[in-house]
Design an enzyme around this catalytic site. Sequence first.
Site, PDB file in Angstrom:
ATOM      1  N   ARG A  51       0.820  -1.211   0.000  1.00 19.92           N
ATOM      2  CA  ARG A  51       0.000   0.000   0.000  1.00 19.92           C
ATOM      3  C   ARG A  51       0.857   1.265   0.000  1.00 19.92           C
ATOM      4  O   ARG A  51       0.976   1.945  -1.019  1.00 19.92           O
ATOM      5  CB  ARG A  51      -0.976  -0.025   1.193  1.00 19.92           C
ATOM      6  CG  ARG A  51      -2.194   0.884   1.076  1.00 19.92           C
ATOM      7  CD  ARG A  51      -1.951   2.340   1.381  1.00 19.92           C
ATOM      8  NE  ARG A  51      -1.300   2.590   2.634  1.00 19.92           N
ATOM      9  CZ  ARG A  51      -0.719   3.732   2.976  1.00 19.92           C
ATOM     10  NH1 ARG A  51      -0.727   4.747   2.150  1.00 19.92           N
ATOM     11  NH2 ARG A  51      -0.143   3.884   4.140  1.00 19.92           N
ATOM     12  N   ASP A  52       1.495   1.573   1.095  1.00 18.48           N
ATOM     13  CA  ASP A  52       2.302   2.783   1.195  1.00 18.48           C
ATOM     14  C   ASP A  52       3.454   2.747   0.202  1.00 18.48           C
ATOM     15  O   ASP A  52       3.802   3.759  -0.417  1.00 18.48           O
ATOM     16  CB  ASP A  52       2.849   2.923   2.633  1.00 18.48           C
ATOM     17  CG  ASP A  52       3.442   4.295   2.899  1.00 18.48           C
ATOM     18  OD1 ASP A  52       4.168   4.430   3.901  1.00 18.48           O
ATOM     19  OD2 ASP A  52       3.200   5.228   2.117  1.00 18.48           O
ATOM     20  N   HIS A 106       6.722   4.405  12.198  1.00 19.13           N
ATOM     21  CA  HIS A 106       6.691   4.273  10.736  1.00 19.13           C
ATOM     22  C   HIS A 106       7.757   5.229  10.227  1.00 19.13           C
ATOM     23  O   HIS A 106       7.475   6.397   9.975  1.00 19.13           O
ATOM     24  CB  HIS A 106       5.281   4.670  10.266  1.00 19.13           C
ATOM     25  CG  HIS A 106       5.054   4.542   8.803  1.00 19.13           C
ATOM     26  ND1 HIS A 106       4.227   3.595   8.250  1.00 19.13           N
ATOM     27  CD2 HIS A 106       5.529   5.247   7.735  1.00 19.13           C
ATOM     28  CE1 HIS A 106       4.199   3.722   6.938  1.00 19.13           C
ATOM     29  NE2 HIS A 106       4.972   4.715   6.598  1.00 19.13           N
ATOM     30  N   HIS A 111      10.684   6.764   7.789  1.00 16.85           N
ATOM     31  CA  HIS A 111      11.165   6.849   6.420  1.00 16.85           C
ATOM     32  C   HIS A 111      12.673   7.028   6.436  1.00 16.85           C
ATOM     33  O   HIS A 111      13.227   7.626   7.369  1.00 16.85           O
ATOM     34  CB  HIS A 111      10.464   7.995   5.683  1.00 16.85           C
ATOM     35  CG  HIS A 111       9.121   7.596   5.161  1.00 16.85           C
ATOM     36  ND1 HIS A 111       8.477   8.265   4.158  1.00 16.85           N
ATOM     37  CD2 HIS A 111       8.293   6.571   5.494  1.00 16.85           C
ATOM     38  CE1 HIS A 111       7.314   7.683   3.894  1.00 16.85           C
ATOM     39  NE2 HIS A 111       7.174   6.655   4.705  1.00 16.85           N
ATOM     40  N   CYS A 132       9.998   9.267  -1.833  1.00 21.41           N
ATOM     41  CA  CYS A 132       9.505  10.380  -1.032  1.00 21.41           C
ATOM     42  C   CYS A 132       8.961  11.435  -1.980  1.00 21.41           C
ATOM     43  O   CYS A 132       9.723  11.987  -2.778  1.00 21.41           O
ATOM     44  CB  CYS A 132      10.642  10.956  -0.187  1.00 21.41           C
ATOM     45  SG  CYS A 132      10.107  12.351   0.824  1.00 21.41           S
TER      46      CYS A 132
END
Lengths: 337, 336
Positions: B51-52, B243, B245, B276
Site C-alpha cells: 500500500r504505502d 513508521h 522513512h 519520497c
Amino acid sequence: MAAVMRLVKRSTLSSVMGQHYLAFSSSAKLTAAGVNTGQALPEKVKIVEVGPRDGLQNEKAIVPTEAKINLIDMLSECGLSVIEATSFVSPKWVPQMADQVEVMKGISRKPGVSYPVLTPNLKGFQAAVKAGASEVAIFGAASELFSRKNINCSVDESLQRFDEVMKAAKEAGVPVRGYVSCVVGCPYEGKVAPEKVAHVAKRLYSMGCYEISLGDTIGVGTPGSMTTMLEAVSKEVPISALAVHCHDTYGQALANILVALQMGISVVDSSVAGLGGCPYAQGASGNVATEDVVYMLHGLGIQTGVDLSKLMDAGAFICRTLNRKTSSKVAQATCKL
Amino acid sequence: MGNVPTTVKHCLSYEQLIGDYPWLRHWLQEEKNITGHEYPEFVKIVEVGPRDGLQNEKEIVPTGVKIQLIDMLSGTGLSVIEATSFVSSKWVPQMADHTDVLRGIQRAPHVRYPVLTPNLQGFQDAVAAGATEVAVFGSASETFSKKNINCSIDESMLRFEEVINTAKERQIPVRGYVSCALGCPHEGDIKPSKVAEVAKRLYEMGCYEISLADTIGVGTPGSMLKMLQGVKKEVPINALAVHCHDTYGQALPNILTALQMGVCVVDSAVAGLGGCPYAQGSSGNVSTEDVLYMLHGMGIETGVNLPKVIEAGYFICNALCRNTNSKVAQAKSRTL
C-alpha cells in the site's frame, strides 16, 4: 547511568555517596537526548574522515592526483579535524594510492587538522615520513584467514611488522593509530569472537597506538554483535581510546554507531559521500557516509565541528569526478528539495 | 556494571554497593541488556509495501502482480500486510484496483490485511470488498492536512470518528496513523505535544494502535526520543508503532531508539518500496529486510523469514524494473 544518578540523589544515601555524586556529575557529560533513555551520549564526537583513503581505495575509477588534492583541501575547510589522506602501500597492490607522495606534498595542510596515512610496514613508514607525514596508521585483523588473504601473513606476523613501525614512529615522535578489521564478521571465517578482537586491540594499544579503530569490514554487524564486541574490547582498552569504523553494506551502520555512542565511544570513522564499495559484495555499499553520520549526531545535539553544507559540497565534487551518485542519503535528499 | 562511568567504578566497589543496597541490582542494569537497554523480546512488523510502498511508486503495477506480491508476503511469517487503499482512484490511481486486489489475494490464516479508509464511503466500499481491518490517517501538521487531504486536522478527526464508530458496530479494528510526527515539509519542526494530542484523539476514538510516521524522514534519534516521550504520556507505549522513512538514512537508528523506549511495533516496506514525494528521487519507507536484519541480529524475534522477504522484494523490483532499496537485499545478491 541514569540509574546511578537516581541512586546518588536518594536522601537515604550517606554524605560520602553525595560527594561521589558531585565528582561524578562534573565528569558526566549528559546530553538531553541520552539522559532519559538511561544512557549518556558524548557531548562531542570526533569524525575521522577516511574518504580520500579508504573511500577512494575501494573505488574502481582511478582518480587524478589533482582531484584527490582538491577533495582533501575541500574537506579541510569543513571543520573536520582528521582526514586520512593516502596510503603508503605498494602501488602494485593498490594502484589508486600510487600517487601517495604527490598527494601528501600537494595538499594545503590546515592548522589543527591531522592527515594520517596508512603504513603497512617500515618501508612504507619511512616513505611516508619522507613525504611529510606527521601521523600514520597500521591495520591489524581480528581474523587469521583475512590477515593471510589480505596482507599475506598471520595476525601475529603482522603485529611483529607493526612493532617495527611503532618503534620507528616513537623515535620520530609520530603518533600511530591502530585499526582492527573484521571486528564483527569475516568474509572467510564468518563470525569473529569478541575476545579475539579484544586481544588484537590490546596488543596494538600496548604497542603504543593512541587510538584503536574497530572496523566492521563487511558491514554485517548489528547493535547486538556490536555491543558484545565493544564490551569485550573495552575490558582491555579504555573506551576513550576506541573508535568505530562501520560499513553500511547491510544498512546497519548508523544503528551500530548509535549503540557505540551509548557505550561511550566518541570517535567515528566515516567517508564523504559514502565513498568506497565493499570488495566482498560487488556493487554493494561500504563506508558509511559522513553526511549521514553528521546529520544524526547534530540531530542528537552532539557537536562535531563539521559544517554539513560544506561537506556536501565536497561530496558532490568527488562524485562528479568519479561520475557516480553519492551514497549519502542526506545528500540525495537535500539536493532535490 | 555496563555503562557506569569509570569515576563511579573507582569510587565504589560494585560488590560493596550491592551489599549495602540490595535494591540496587534492579536499578543498575545488568550486563544481559544491550548497552544497559531493555529491548522487546518480540517485535511485530507491519508490512506496508503493497500500500504505502506501491502508492509512492511511479509505475502503475498490474493487479495480478500486486496480488502475487501480497501472496508471497503472506508466506513469509508476517502477521500484518497492508493490502490496499480505498481512496478515490482520481487521487491515487495506483490504488484504483483496490476491490480486485482485496478479493484476489489468498488470505493466509493468522495474517491480517488492513486497508486504508479515509472516510465513510471508503470504509463501506472496503467492507463490501471483504476488508476485516481498516486504517485512518491523521496528521500532526495543519498545513499538511490541508494540502494532503484538503481539510483541517479537526475536520479530518470528524470524518475518522464516523469511520471508527461504524467500524465499532461491525467489530472491525481500526489502526490510526499520525503523519509528520517528526517534521512537516511545509511547517518544518512539529511539536511533540501536537503529535501527542492527535495520537490521543485517535486512541480515545477507538483506534487499537497508533502508528507515528516520520513522513519525510527528517527525524533523528534525538527528535524521535522527544516525540515518543511526549506521546507516551497520552497513549500507552504498547499501543504505539513507528513508521520511519529512510530519506535521510536515519530510519534504523530511529527505530532502535523507539525500541529502547519500549515500542514493539515497526512499519516497513519490502525492498524499501515507495519514494519520497517531497524529495524526488530519494528513498521513502525503510526496507523490511534491513529492519529484520537488525532485529534478528539483536536476538529480537519477529516470526518473519528474511530470505522469503528478500525473494518477494526481488519479485516486485523485477516487476517495477527498479533496483531494491534494501541494503541487505543488495548485499545478498552480490556476495562473492
